[in-house]
Design an enzyme around this catalytic site. Structure first.
Site, PDB file in Angstrom:
ATOM      1  CB  CYS A 180      35.674  45.597  38.024  1.00  0.00           C
ATOM      2  SG  CYS A 180      37.453  45.601  38.008  1.00  0.00           S
ATOM      3  N   GLY A 181      34.765  43.228  40.712  1.00  0.00           N
ATOM      4  CA  GLY A 181      34.671  41.801  40.976  1.00  0.00           C
ATOM      5  C   GLY A 181      36.020  41.119  40.857  1.00  0.00           C
TER       6      GLY A 181
END
Lengths: 133, 289
Positions: B89-90
């Site tokens: 998720c980044g």
């Protein structure tokens, strides 16, 4: 007859929001009743059963402690959990009661006595609503 | 130069990756909707709660409560760290943990003990790898964080605060600002700052039962839990928003790679055809000669 507004909210949802005629709630210092025209009032609640009257019929709601605020003919109950009598899972409550009772009976130093007695109180008041509406 | 077969294999591979990232994007967006619903359902409770606290807040100033007590000198710190359980998720988790670790490093450089109360696997792993003490690690609940999770954490930090193990408790989590923006946030949980309670002018004079001091006894621990729960919900929504973004980017990168590779494949094929033609033409010329 003037009506009372009853809101019961928990962190997960709004359990109930209805116009009622009377609310009886389990205060920390004893049960209290609220009729329309009540003065502004804040009370802590203990684990127990709240009941309200609507169209002449009594209904029951389990509350696991929290707060009630009365102002301007609105009763707001903030509870960590609350269930209407017909929503209660009685078999689960029965299991919880047995578990809590066993913990209390074991008198084990490791067990958290306070927590177990709270759990017992919760399950017993849930069970007391069996067959109610 | 890569052979035609290699390029084709690579395109097939990237296409499969794109399928996965696309599916993850859709799963994340469905989960985000769930998380936002939970936030919406929690809002009435939180609003009412702050109202009530505001009502009491004005009267609470003179009533000294142990949870409001600022301890001089000592600074043993508890950090409640909310992160997600999964990655991809980044920079979402990395940003939160970086903020928390920076804070922890400052605290321990000043000679204080630091203990981590972790909600979510990523934060716990980070704290463990740096060798911090982890009295509480709740893993695998971030998919649908319930109030009991916040309740358990709240009880633990309040107990440790009251027994003197901790002198202050801070909460680090990912604030969900919008779909495109999540940022790490920090609030001090304990001791509760007296001006934390939203200061509203009390217009109604309430009757309190029991007295204000005892009512606060009930209210303040719940305030901690409400804050933790809000942080949990925010983190959960933020995680999924961040993942949506990351997966959207990944899908677009896949598209770009596929375009590039298709071009390469066409070139390679054309080159092969040209080569074959040259062979044939060359052969014919040779026969003529």
């Amino acid at each position: 007859m003037a009506a009372l507004r009853l809101d019961i909210v928990t962190p997960d949802c709004v359990v109930l929001s209805k116009d009622v005629e009377y609310v009886g709630a389990p205060g920390l210092l004893g049960e209290f009743g609220v009729l329309p025209g009540h003065i502004p009032f804040i009370s802590a609640l203990s684990v127990g059963v709240l009941h309200y009257k609507r169209e002449g019929k009594s209904h029951y709601v389990f509350v696991s402690g929290g707060f009630a605020e009365v102002s301007e003919d609105t009763v707001t109950v903030l509870a960590e959990s609350a269930e209407q009598a017909h929503q209660i899972d009685f078999s689960r409550a029965e299991e919880a009661r047995k578990r809590a009772q066993a913990r209390l009976d074991a008198k084990n130093e490791d067990h958290d006595f306070k927590r177990a007695s709270f759990a017992l109180a919760r399950s017993v008041s849930r069970l007391s609503l069996r067959g109610r509406d | 130069m890569a052979s035609l077969k290699d390029v084709r294999l690579k395109i097939a591979g990237v296409t499969k990756t794109r399928q996965i990232t696309k599916a993850m994007y859709m799963v994340a967006s469905a989960k985000l909707r769930g998380a936002q619903q939970r936030i919406d359902r929690f809002r009435p409770y939180a609003d009412k709660f702050y109202d009530m606290l505001g009502n009491l807040g004005g009267k609470a100033v003179d009533a000294a409560h142990p949870l409001l007590e600022v301890r001089q000198g000592a600074g043993d710190t508890g950090i409640v760290l909310c992160t997600s359980d999964r990655g991809l998720c980044g920079g979402f988790n990395a940003n939160i943990t970086a903020a928390a670790m920076k804070f922890a490093a400052e605290k321990s450089a000043a000679g204080n003990k630091v203990a981590f109360y972790c909600l979510g696997r990523k934060g716990r792993d980070a704290a463990r790898s740096l060798g911090y003490e982890i009295p509480l690690g709740l893993i695998g609940h971030m998919n649908s964080p319930g109030y009991d999770l916040a309740s358990e954490t709240g009880v633990r930090v309040i107990d440790d605060f009251l027994s003197g193990v901790l002198d202050e408790v801070h909460l680090f989590y990912g604030e969900f600002i919008s779909l495109a923006r999540q940022k790490p946030a920090e609030i001090r949980l304990l001791p509760i700052a007296a001006d934390d309670a939203p200061d509203e002018k009390t217009t109604v004079d309430y009757i309190y039962e029991p007295a204000v001091a005892e009512l606060l006894n009930e209210l303040l621990p719940r305030y901690i839990k409400v804050q933790i729960y809000r942080a949990l919900l925010d983190t959960s929504a933020g995680e999924n928003a961040a993942r949506m973004q990351a997966m959207d980017n990944a899908t677009r990168n896949c598209d770009e790679m596929i375009r590039g590779l298709t071009l390469l494949m066409n070139k390679t094929r054309q080159a092969a055809i040209t080569n074959e033609l040259i062979d044939i033409v060359g052969g014919v010329e040779a026969l003529k000669g």
